[in-house]
Motif scaffolding. Structure first.
Motif, PDB file in Angstrom:
ATOM      1  N   ALA A 151       0.839  -1.207   0.000  1.00 34.55           N
ATOM      2  CA  ALA A 151       0.000   0.000   0.000  1.00 34.55           C
ATOM      3  C   ALA A 151       0.865   1.244   0.000  1.00 34.55           C
ATOM      4  CB  ALA A 151      -0.930  -0.008   1.213  1.00 34.55           C
ATOM      5  N   PHE A 152       1.925   1.240   0.795  1.00 36.91           N
ATOM      6  CA  PHE A 152       2.841   2.380   0.836  1.00 36.91           C
ATOM      7  C   PHE A 152       3.497   2.591  -0.526  1.00 36.91           C
ATOM      8  CE2 PHE A 152       7.100   4.153   1.520  1.00 36.91           C
ATOM      9  CZ  PHE A 152       6.757   5.360   2.121  1.00 36.91           C
ATOM     10  N   ALA A 153       3.960   1.509  -1.143  1.00 34.61           N
ATOM     11  CA  ALA A 153       4.617   1.613  -2.450  1.00 34.61           C
ATOM     12  C   ALA A 153       3.643   2.117  -3.517  1.00 34.61           C
ATOM     13  CB  ALA A 153       5.199   0.255  -2.857  1.00 34.61           C
ATOM     14  N   MET A 154       2.402   1.635  -3.489  1.00 36.63           N
ATOM     15  CA  MET A 154       1.416   2.109  -4.466  1.00 36.63           C
ATOM     16  C   MET A 154       1.148   3.600  -4.278  1.00 36.63           C
ATOM     17  SD  MET A 154      -1.209  -1.152  -4.794  1.00 36.63           S
ATOM     18  CE  MET A 154      -2.568  -0.159  -4.368  1.00 36.63           C
ATOM     19  N   GLY A 155       1.018   4.033  -3.032  1.00 36.61           N
ATOM     20  CA  GLY A 155       0.804   5.457  -2.767  1.00 36.61           C
ATOM     21  C   GLY A 155       1.990   6.295  -3.199  1.00 36.61           C
ATOM     22  N   LEU A 156       3.188   5.808  -2.935  1.00 43.22           N
ATOM     23  CA  LEU A 156       4.398   6.522  -3.328  1.00 43.22           C
ATOM     24  C   LEU A 156       4.509   6.610  -4.847  1.00 43.22           C
ATOM     25  CD1 LEU A 156       6.999   7.873  -2.286  1.00 43.22           C
ATOM     26  CD2 LEU A 156       8.094   5.627  -2.416  1.00 43.22           C
ATOM     27  N   LEU A 157       4.269   5.510  -5.530  1.00 44.66           N
ATOM     28  CA  LEU A 157       4.312   5.521  -6.992  1.00 44.66           C
ATOM     29  C   LEU A 157       3.269   6.456  -7.576  1.00 44.66           C
ATOM     30  CD1 LEU A 157       4.898   1.748  -7.830  1.00 44.66           C
ATOM     31  CD2 LEU A 157       6.463   3.657  -8.264  1.00 44.66           C
ATOM     32  N   ASP A 158       2.087   6.469  -6.994  1.00 45.84           N
ATOM     33  CA  ASP A 158       1.030   7.373  -7.455  1.00 45.84           C
ATOM     34  C   ASP A 158       1.458   8.827  -7.285  1.00 45.84           C
ATOM     35  OD1 ASP A 158      -1.590   7.921  -8.484  1.00 45.84           O
ATOM     36  OD2 ASP A 158      -2.210   8.417  -6.437  1.00 45.84           O
ATOM     37  N   LYS A 159       2.062   9.108  -6.136  1.00 42.82           N
ATOM     38  CA  LYS A 159       2.528  10.488  -5.875  1.00 42.82           C
ATOM     39  C   LYS A 159       3.633  10.876  -6.842  1.00 42.82           C
ATOM     40  CE  LYS A 159       3.881  13.433  -2.069  1.00 42.82           C
ATOM     41  NZ  LYS A 159       4.065  13.546  -0.633  1.00 42.82           N
ATOM     42  N   LEU A 160       4.571   9.963  -7.085  1.00 42.43           N
ATOM     43  CA  LEU A 160       5.685  10.255  -8.010  1.00 42.43           C
ATOM     44  C   LEU A 160       5.202  10.445  -9.445  1.00 42.43           C
ATOM     45  CD1 LEU A 160       8.406   7.777  -6.699  1.00 42.43           C
ATOM     46  CD2 LEU A 160       8.361  10.271  -6.445  1.00 42.43           C
ATOM     47  N   THR A 161       4.247   9.643  -9.877  1.00 39.13           N
ATOM     48  CA  THR A 161       3.759   9.784 -11.257  1.00 39.13           C
ATOM     49  C   THR A 161       2.903  11.022 -11.418  1.00 39.13           C
ATOM     50  OG1 THR A 161       1.892   8.309 -10.785  1.00 39.13           O
ATOM     51  CG2 THR A 161       3.837   7.319 -11.783  1.00 39.13           C
ATOM     52  N   LYS A 162       2.199  11.460 -10.395  1.00 39.80           N
ATOM     53  CA  LYS A 162       1.424  12.702 -10.491  1.00 39.80           C
ATOM     54  C   LYS A 162       2.322  13.912 -10.591  1.00 39.80           C
ATOM     55  CE  LYS A 162      -2.956  11.377  -8.519  1.00 39.80           C
ATOM     56  NZ  LYS A 162      -3.928  11.524  -7.449  1.00 39.80           N
ATOM     57  N   LYS A 163       3.479  13.873  -9.918  1.00 41.83           N
ATOM     58  CA  LYS A 163       4.414  14.995  -9.967  1.00 41.83           C
ATOM     59  C   LYS A 163       5.083  15.119 -11.327  1.00 41.83           C
ATOM     60  CE  LYS A 163       5.660  15.723  -5.178  1.00 41.83           C
ATOM     61  NZ  LYS A 163       6.735  15.824  -4.213  1.00 41.83           N
ATOM     62  N   SER A 164       5.220  13.995 -12.042  1.00 48.04           N
ATOM     63  CA  SER A 164       5.951  14.028 -13.308  1.00 48.04           C
ATOM     64  C   SER A 164       5.107  14.596 -14.449  1.00 48.04           C
ATOM     65  CB  SER A 164       6.446  12.624 -13.667  1.00 48.04           C
ATOM     66  OG  SER A 164       5.358  11.766 -13.928  1.00 48.04           O
ATOM     67  N   TYR A 165       3.794  14.755 -14.251  1.00 47.82           N
ATOM     68  CA  TYR A 165       2.942  15.287 -15.333  1.00 47.82           C
ATOM     69  C   TYR A 165       2.863  16.781 -15.285  1.00 47.82           C
ATOM     70  CZ  TYR A 165       1.432  10.605 -16.502  1.00 47.82           C
ATOM     71  OH  TYR A 165       1.394   9.319 -16.906  1.00 47.82           O
TER      72      TYR A 165
END
Length: 165
Positions: A151-165
């Motif tokens: 769950a932590f990794a999914m949240g982190l990945l979601d946060k990282l991909t939102k920042k890259s757009y």
């Protein structure tokens, strides 16, 4: 012309999901029945049941409630994301989050719900730890930690991909 018809047919096929989401509402009914069956088993014995046993039953009821909430969240947001917008009459009660959960948000909420449900299961196991072998306890903890890390990794990945757009 053929491509347009194919795309229209493919787009209409999303309605195949509608009965699946309706089926989840039947699962919600089954969950509600199980909840009240557990409660009906508890109430006649409330005076004679040990405190630990009472807490375990209450944790089971909380667990069923969390799963029910998860079902509602998946039913409604999945339907809205993949099938059709839910049109409610003016003045009817509407859930505040309805229409706001995209697939990433839903995925993160499902993961958080799984961690919460797993936490309750782990607490139930610990309350009964004297009757469980140590290696099984270790497996329960490892499985729970796997859910937490995922769950932590999914949240982190979601946060990282939102920042890259």
């Amino acid at each position: 012309m053929l491509e347009r018809q194919f795309e229209r047919l493919m787009y209409l096929s999303r309605w195949i999901l509608a009965p699946i989401y309706l089926g989840l509402s039947l699962a919600l009914i089954a969950l509600g029945i199980k909840f009240f069956m557990e409660l009906a088993h508890l109430l006649p014995h409330i005076g004679e049941i040990a405190e630990t046993e009472l807490v375990l039953v209450i944790l089971s009821l909380i667990d069923l409630t969390l799963v029910g909430g998860l079902l509602v969240m998946v039913m409604f947001s999945g339907y809205e994301n993949f099938v059709s917008r839910i049109d409610l009459d003016e003045g009817s009660e509407k859930l505040s989050w309805l229409g706001t959960l995209d697939t990433n948000s839903l995925k993160n909420k499902v993961a958080a719900s799984i961690v919460a449900i797993s936490s309750i299961h782990l607490l139930k196991v610990f309350m009964n730890a004297q009757n469980i072998e140590n290696d099984k306890l270790l497996w329960y903890v490892l499985i729970h930690l796997t859910f937490v890390v995922s769950a932590f990794a999914m949240g982190l990945l979601d946060k990282l991909t939102k920042k890259s757009y």
